[in-house]
Design a protein around this motif. Sequence first.
Motif, PDB file in Angstrom:
ATOM      1  N   SER A  18       0.825  -1.209   0.000  1.00  0.00           N
ATOM      2  CA  SER A  18       0.000   0.000   0.000  1.00  0.00           C
ATOM      3  C   SER A  18       0.860   1.260   0.000  1.00  0.00           C
ATOM      4  O   SER A  18       0.586   2.214  -0.729  1.00  0.00           O
ATOM      5  CB  SER A  18      -0.924  -0.022   1.220  1.00  0.00           C
ATOM      6  N   LYS A  52       1.383   4.416  -2.986  1.00  0.00           N
ATOM      7  CA  LYS A  52       1.245   5.851  -2.716  1.00  0.00           C
ATOM      8  C   LYS A  52       2.404   6.650  -3.281  1.00  0.00           C
ATOM      9  O   LYS A  52       2.280   7.852  -3.552  1.00  0.00           O
ATOM     10  CB  LYS A  52       1.149   6.092  -1.205  1.00  0.00           C
ATOM     11  N   ALA A  93       2.874  10.707  -5.076  1.00  0.00           N
ATOM     12  CA  ALA A  93       3.252  11.521  -3.904  1.00  0.00           C
ATOM     13  C   ALA A  93       4.156  12.685  -4.302  1.00  0.00           C
ATOM     14  O   ALA A  93       4.931  12.596  -5.268  1.00  0.00           O
ATOM     15  CB  ALA A  93       3.945  10.647  -2.870  1.00  0.00           C
ATOM     16  N   GLU A 126       6.033  14.179   0.676  1.00  0.00           N
ATOM     17  CA  GLU A 126       5.297  12.959   1.009  1.00  0.00           C
ATOM     18  C   GLU A 126       6.167  11.712   0.771  1.00  0.00           C
ATOM     19  O   GLU A 126       6.118  10.747   1.535  1.00  0.00           O
ATOM     20  CB  GLU A 126       4.019  12.870   0.178  1.00  0.00           C
ATOM     21  N   LEU A 184       7.167   8.587   3.169  1.00  0.00           N
ATOM     22  CA  LEU A 184       6.896   7.208   2.745  1.00  0.00           C
ATOM     23  C   LEU A 184       8.172   6.361   2.762  1.00  0.00           C
ATOM     24  O   LEU A 184       8.155   5.192   3.160  1.00  0.00           O
ATOM     25  CB  LEU A 184       6.274   7.198   1.341  1.00  0.00           C
TER      26      LEU A 184
END
Length: 645
Positions: free
Chosen positions: A29, A33, A37, A41, A45
Amino acid sequence: MEQTLLFLKQFFYLCFFSFYVSLTAQTDSLEQKLIKASKEEKIELYKQLANKYEKIKIDKAIDYAEQGLELLKGVNNKNTGFFYMRLGYLYNDKSEHIKALFYYKKALEVSEELDYELGIGKCYQNIGVTHVKMGNYDQALDYDLKALKIYEKHNKENLVAGIVGNIGSLYSCRLKDNENGLLYYNRALEISEKSGNDEFRVYILVAVAELYVRQKDIVKAKSTLKKAIDIAEEVNYPKVIISALANLSQISIEEEDFKQALMYSKRALQIRLESGYTEDDTSTYLTLAEIYEKLKNTKKAKVYYNQALTAALKSEALPQLSKVYEALHKYSDRRKNHKKSYEYILKYNEAKDSLFTIEKDKQLKEIQAKFDLENKEKEILFLTKENEIKVLENKNQSTTKNVLIIGVLALTITLLTVFYAYRNKQASNKILAEKNKVISQTLEDREILLKEVHHRVKNNLQIVSSLLRLQYKFGNHKSSSEVLHEIQDKIQAMSIIHERLYKSNNLSSINLKAYLDNLLSYFNTSYDLPEQNITITTDIDNIDLGMDRLVPCGLIVNEIIANSIKYAFQDEASGQINIKASKNKDKCVLTIEDTGVGFPEGFESKSSQSLGMQLIQGLTKQIKGTVDIISNPGACYTITFSMAQ
């Protein structure tokens, strides 16, 4: 019982599988993303992915941490420090300690630039841990003390407790300074008790108990371990309970309370099976096998030796496998199963050789990593300087004067770089020459040592050959088993010498007391002396003898003790053999006497035609000594010889 164990095993695997699937789903998951991103972000991550993959795939965790650093190129903030620290931690897990140090020091530079003191303290602590793994204990202590000072300044009790415990272990286990070790352990206990951190407290209690064991304070060790078990049971810490029970079992074995030792080890094994902590099953099975053997229950002992082998083979851990093969070799030897003993010693040597190869490969990888990192640092430095020059050129190209100044500065930097490179090359060449000299000397020393080993083996093989000829000549009236036993005694007396040499740093001499203790231990087992009610006492001075003296001396002692055991004590009478050795200037006086029946009336040692007497007199002459033999009222031998080579 077997069904219960099967259920527990299936339950453990099911839990692990569920955990793995859940973790994999989370990482998938997070990776999805990344596609949409933003830069900020993505950094967050990458931090989460580095943490997640640390538990399931280290190399992928490293890859995400490096990608995070790439996004932060040229920026030093707490995120940069996080990625450097994470890389240091991951490389430590891979046992690549040089790389781990490189990244921890990068994190330290970031923390110092940001004036982030707690970050500096954590960097110091992690650098200290890495130095412990590398065996650099003084450097580790220096960094741990620096970290402690920072944690105390900021009143971080949990951090203080952890680093104080580390320092206690470092002093006690690594630097062999039990006094300072106990000081820091007690401080860690006070902090953990005050803060209510029982989890940390039980770990420290077990460490303190192990320290008491090393100090031979068994009463305190037992008390501390039982206290640790009580607390660990309250907070449900099976791993600590297992460790404490293992220590209690070892103490009971030392005290020869084998039933108590069995109880502790069985309880530890039960908790292991119930909790799924199978990391060190091999040691538990070996301990149980040893206890059952001490209790004369050979059937049970064999079962646990086999279980230890099964666990070691399943784990595929060479250190454990090597340990099991060595134990099985010795067990088979004690059971007179020489064929099995030989098979196990071959497997033990194979495992030990594999371990040696792995360790050498690891050292070579660390050397290569160090070389690569040094090149990488130089490349970074060069690119940084080059970038600075370009920035200066772009800023000052508006005027000819500024361009000229930049040119002069660039030329000066280049010249200085060349000059320092030349100086560094000279220094490197000098270091390389010194290392080559050391390597050359080491090779010469090893060649000399190898020749010495061959010489000693040749001499001892000649001695064995002579003994076999003599045994054949004088052994017509004896059974083959008696002859073989006598030959085995003589070879064992020589074998112990080589075992002592193998374990010693000094290849030129061996301590007489240590050697005789090993030899007498062999006699106790081989002749089952406790069953015959025969005891051997010793009073040996601190005497070191060279091989040329010790081999004949060992054979003399072997012959005299064997004669006493066979002939001195008749009709199953109990008896005692006393051995004394003392120094008188440059001479050694060795006295061996028994409380047996003594020699027959009119006995003359010089006219005796027995192999034993001829060996004793011949070997005494070999070491240029004298032997006096009398009845006192038992047999008494006094051998006096020069200790000089």
